[in-house]
Motif scaffolding. Sequence first.
Motif, mmCIF file in Angstrom:
data_model
loop_
_atom_site.group_PDB
_atom_site.id
_atom_site.type_symbol
_atom_site.label_atom_id
_atom_site.label_comp_id
_atom_site.label_asym_id
_atom_site.label_seq_id
_atom_site.Cartn_x
_atom_site.Cartn_y
_atom_site.Cartn_z
ATOM 1 N N PHE A 78 32.670 41.191 42.142
ATOM 2 C CA PHE A 78 32.684 41.979 43.399
ATOM 3 C C PHE A 78 33.849 42.993 43.512
ATOM 4 N N CYS A 89 34.054 47.239 43.274
ATOM 5 C CA CYS A 89 34.824 47.722 44.271
ATOM 6 C C CYS A 89 35.859 48.800 43.954
ATOM 7 N N ALA A 128 38.103 51.711 45.392
ATOM 8 C CA ALA A 128 38.279 51.094 46.678
ATOM 9 C C ALA A 128 39.765 50.783 46.341
ATOM 10 N N LYS A 182 43.034 48.128 46.658
ATOM 11 C CA LYS A 182 42.727 46.528 46.846
ATOM 12 C C LYS A 182 42.677 46.181 48.316
ATOM 13 N N GLN A 205 41.030 47.672 50.982
ATOM 14 C CA GLN A 205 39.521 47.968 51.236
ATOM 15 C C GLN A 205 38.966 46.794 50.629
ATOM 16 N N THR A 206 39.261 46.485 49.421
ATOM 17 C CA THR A 206 38.152 45.572 48.664
ATOM 18 C C THR A 206 38.431 43.996 49.530
ATOM 19 N N THR A 231 36.715 44.589 53.123
ATOM 20 C CA THR A 231 35.337 44.650 53.130
ATOM 21 C C THR A 231 34.530 43.639 52.520
ATOM 22 N N ILE A 232 34.906 43.255 51.246
ATOM 23 C CA ILE A 232 34.279 42.372 50.394
ATOM 24 C C ILE A 232 34.656 40.896 50.403
ATOM 25 N N ASN A 247 33.590 37.170 52.668
ATOM 26 C CA ASN A 247 32.839 36.205 52.144
ATOM 27 C C ASN A 247 33.554 34.845 51.856
ATOM 28 N N ILE A 253 42.676 55.903 42.080
ATOM 29 C CA ILE A 253 41.846 55.673 43.192
ATOM 30 C C ILE A 253 40.725 57.164 43.395
ATOM 31 N N LYS A 309 36.539 57.519 41.925
ATOM 32 C CA LYS A 309 35.735 58.337 42.842
ATOM 33 C C LYS A 309 35.012 59.216 42.161
ATOM 34 N N ASN A 353 25.871 43.440 39.861
ATOM 35 C CA ASN A 353 26.611 42.816 40.906
ATOM 36 C C ASN A 353 26.762 43.486 42.235
ATOM 37 N N PHE A 385 26.818 43.766 46.156
ATOM 38 C CA PHE A 385 27.680 42.897 47.043
ATOM 39 C C PHE A 385 26.856 42.239 47.763
ATOM 40 N N PRO A 386 27.120 41.058 48.448
ATOM 41 C CA PRO A 386 26.298 40.102 49.351
ATOM 42 C C PRO A 386 26.225 40.722 50.852
ATOM 43 N N MET A 387 25.650 41.844 50.759
ATOM 44 C CA MET A 387 25.365 42.632 51.973
ATOM 45 C C MET A 387 23.944 43.309 51.745
ATOM 46 N N TYR A 444 28.464 51.976 50.388
ATOM 47 C CA TYR A 444 29.691 51.392 50.241
ATOM 48 C C TYR A 444 30.814 52.319 49.740
ATOM 49 N N ILE A 450 34.047 53.249 52.223
ATOM 50 C CA ILE A 450 35.626 53.074 52.248
ATOM 51 C C ILE A 450 36.121 54.425 52.312
#
Lengths: 304, 305
Positions: A178, A182, A187, A189, A191-192, A195-196, A200, B135, B139, B149, B151-153, B161, B165
């Motif tokens: 995960f 991200c 993203a 660190k 933000q990761t 949000t994630i 969890n 970063i 992008k 993978n 996300f659990p959403m 996502y 961000i």
Amino acid sequence: MSNELNNPFAATDQERQAREKEKFIKLSTQLITWLLVIPVVAIIVFLVYKSWPALSVEFITENPKVRMTAGGIWAPLIGTFFLVLVSLIIAAPIGILAGVYLNEFARDNWLTRFINLAVVNLAGVPSIVHGLFGLGAFVYFLGMDRCLLAASCTVAVMTLPVIITSTKEALASVPMAFRVACWNMGATKWQTIRTIVLPNSISGILTGVILQVARAAGETAPILFTGAMISSRVADSGWDAWVPYGLEDRFMALSYHLYIISTQWQNVPESFKFGTAAVMIGLVIAVNSISIGFRIYLRSRKKW
Amino acid sequence: MSTDSKNMNTTTENGLPTILPDLSAHQTEGDVDRLRLIENGQVIPAVIHEDINDEDIILEINKLNLWYGNAQALYDITFEVPRGKVTSLIGPSGCGKSTMLRCVNRINDLIDSVRIEGDMIIDGDSIFAPGVDVIELRKRMGMVFQKPNPFPMSIYENVVYPLRIDGVRDRAELDEVCERSLRGAALWDEVKDRLRESGLSLSGGQQQRLCIARAIASDPEMLLLDEPCSALDPVATAKIEELIQNLSGDYSILIVTHNMQQASRLSDYTAFMYLGNLIEFGPTYKIFSKPETKETEDYVTGRFG
């Protein structure tokens, strides 16, 4: 003999012996594990039996009266509640932030290893030493005097290592995939984490914090010199009954109360002593049940 | 039989003894064993087919060397990735394909021990220049991994996502990107009625397409695919392959694969790597039908690796 000849899979003597040995080991480990339940059940049954005459709603809601030979345990009960509350307000944010740093940001270098070592060792410090540390650091050095705040700080220091460790474990249980996903999307660190990772792992973190409630409520030594008092005049009703102690007041607490009425005070009915212990154990069981419930909920929701 | 290579005379530049006068002439000499030389630590200049010179280039890889601690994993990799095409990286396990891919979006930076020399230039901009913000760089790349993978959403939140961000809150924009990305990943028809369900409730192949949708949501310039089908069944693999071919043109795709049929079906260009060295790079049909080195031929025909 003929039977064995007919069966190509018949056990040899060596295999039979190995099977016997396995049976023996399984039975003995099973027996020892079952024995573990005996002390728990015995303590609870014994406490309930001995405290039965005293247990009532009034025992919980009334203040100690007549040199603790009548009334109930409201004053120490509410004192313990505030001790736990204030210590968690102090320890939970610090512990969770430290856990986040150690698991998410810290590089593996000597400083990180030193911090981890310090956390592990802090967890191993005896509670009476925490009490003396609190006396020196908070009561005298920081000049707090003996009060609810000093005692809460002491208990907070004591509970910190476990909160840090359980936070780290909860964060580490979030799969690395995960985070990598991200980061690959650009993203940061934080933000990761926001949000994630935290969404969890929050149940796991809370479970760790809640488990510390039981510990904070039960310890006597850390509050012995830092703020607990033998007897305090607490209002019987109204707002003052719910918030009887300010941060700078000394306070009564269940564990200390139990110690006092068991060893220092005359003529306290025996059922009162066992009643106090039973209420404490009841609180611990209730809090642990909440935390176990949390854990079950967490596992049922986890899908990876 | 074109044996010309623009890298042919770099032997001395690499500081190597010039015991390899003309490697591309193996067809005549026959017994120059590059693989053994590489195993002995020699850096072998790659054979680059000239066809790449006619392409519009998006990514230039220039003498890339990479170390994990003291162990060197990539040796002087130099080749160019064409724009709007599919380029596959093939080679036996441990040859540095994935490491190579992870350099492009600098995800290797997260490993403390990694040290990189050389450069990669995307659209004229250096990836490793001091002022580059990783970063911002990431992008511009979309990456998809071996194992899906999501996300659990919810499916919706998975896709948007990258916009989340970036702080995008406009519902209409999010909805539009979600639909466009899911259509792009050929998943829209299957999930349009259940965008609120968890991304983890999808099948493996759908999850992988969800990850591709997520990767293209921020409209990147390149897609980096790290063995995207190796955890999927043949039906799901076929769908992903079809998707990759549909996406090429709009995106420049760099794909690492273990599956040589996949590389030959999917890609326009192929790079063959061995133990951190690039052996040969050229149009896929040439790599698979008439490679210039014996080693590539042995590998693509299954004689080793």
